[in-house]
Design an enzyme around this catalytic site. Structure first.
Site, mmCIF file in Angstrom:
data_model
loop_
_atom_site.group_PDB
_atom_site.id
_atom_site.type_symbol
_atom_site.label_atom_id
_atom_site.label_comp_id
_atom_site.label_asym_id
_atom_site.label_seq_id
_atom_site.Cartn_x
_atom_site.Cartn_y
_atom_site.Cartn_z
ATOM 1 C CG ASP A 76 27.773 52.625 -7.418
ATOM 2 O OD1 ASP A 76 28.478 52.581 -6.384
ATOM 3 O OD2 ASP A 76 27.494 51.614 -8.082
ATOM 4 C CE1 TYR A 169 30.954 46.979 7.086
ATOM 5 C CE2 TYR A 169 31.158 46.138 9.326
ATOM 6 C CZ TYR A 169 30.767 47.131 8.448
ATOM 7 O OH TYR A 169 30.220 48.299 8.928
ATOM 8 C CE LYS A 173 32.661 50.214 7.350
ATOM 9 N NZ LYS A 173 32.383 51.537 6.750
#
Length: 265
Positions: A76, A169, A173
């Site tokens: 992870d 999100y 990015k």
């Protein structure tokens, strides 16, 4: 002269995060076909075993004698302790990694600012940004010592063009884009290369398959293999060639929100 020179991938060792499905799995499979060794990392150990078996079969079918070593590591990337102890789980003959593919990442939810769960914010940043940074920091020291290496970060068009309902999100990015660009500048005096290629809808919609299916309704979307081919192509360029950034879209998409959907007949 070959248009796609796999010779440069023969015997190389590739570490792929998020390799249990999607782009990560497809990328691992193509590297296996190209004669590379692959370290497959992801949280789902059982799924990784299946991908590793597919890689072994693909390598055997290729007829190549180089490469063909595959290791499965349950990882992870958002867990700093797991990243720090990564090499304890990797066979000694695969610890000199040549290519790092930072693929692990996801998007969750469509809530707008003011209604976004704190847990969703933290989990996306922990994986998409902090996890990518942690893995990169672990490997880049060795790359510098050996004066060799290639870092491939998976971004998104969301890192170029924000959109409503994706504030967190797109922020992650954009962070990946900035981190990649800064790291490339820091490595300019070395032969180490870095490339940025700007999630699954079923995850974004919290398991709602009906809502997820509507994302691609009427479209001919990119597949995991489409992106995997771009990744492996970039990795196979001559050592002095650095593909800095690539934005890949399906033919009928022009931006995050502008696309053409074929009408239902």
């Amino acid at each position: 002269m070959s248009l796609f020179n796999f010779q440069r991938l023969l015997g190389k060792t590739v570490l792929v995060t998020g390799a249990s499905a999607g782009i990560g799995a497809a990328t691992a499979l193509l590297f296996a076909k190209g004669g590379s060794n692959v370290i497959l990392c992801a949280r789902r150990a059982e799924a990784l075993q299946s991908v590793a078996s597919a890689c072994a079969s693909a390598h055997k079918e290729s007829g190549l004698t180089q490469g063909g070593k595959f290791a499965v590591v349950q990882l992870d990337v958002s867990d700093k302790a797991q990243v720090a102890s990564l090499w304890d789980k990797v066979p000694s003959d695969l610890r000199n990694v040549d290519i790092l593919v930072n693929n692990a990442g996801f998007v969750l939810g469509v809530e707008q600012v003011g209604n976004i769960n704190d847990e969703d914010i933290e989990s996306m940043f922990a994986t998409n940004v902090l996890g990518l940074i942690s893995v990169t920091q672990l490997l880049i020291k060795d790359f510098k010592e050996r004066q060799s290496g290639h870092i491939i970060n998976l971004g998104s068009i969301a890192g170029v063009e924000p959109y409503a309902g994706g504030a967190i999100y797109t922020a992650t990015k954009h962070a990946v884009h900035a981190f990649t660009a800064s790291t490339m500048r820091e490595l300019v005096s070395t032969p180490i290369r870095e490339w940025l290629r700007p999630s699954s809808p079923i995850v974004r919609f919290r398991g709602d398959a009906s809502a997820a299916s509507k994302v691609y309704q009427g479209l001919d979307p990119l597949t995991a293999t489409d992106i995997a081919e771009e990744i492996v192509w970039a990795a196979s360029r001559p050592p002095h060639v650095n593909i800095v950034s690539t934005l890949v879209l399906p033919v009928n998409q022009a931006s995050t929100t502008l696309n053409y959907r074929k009408p239902n007949l």
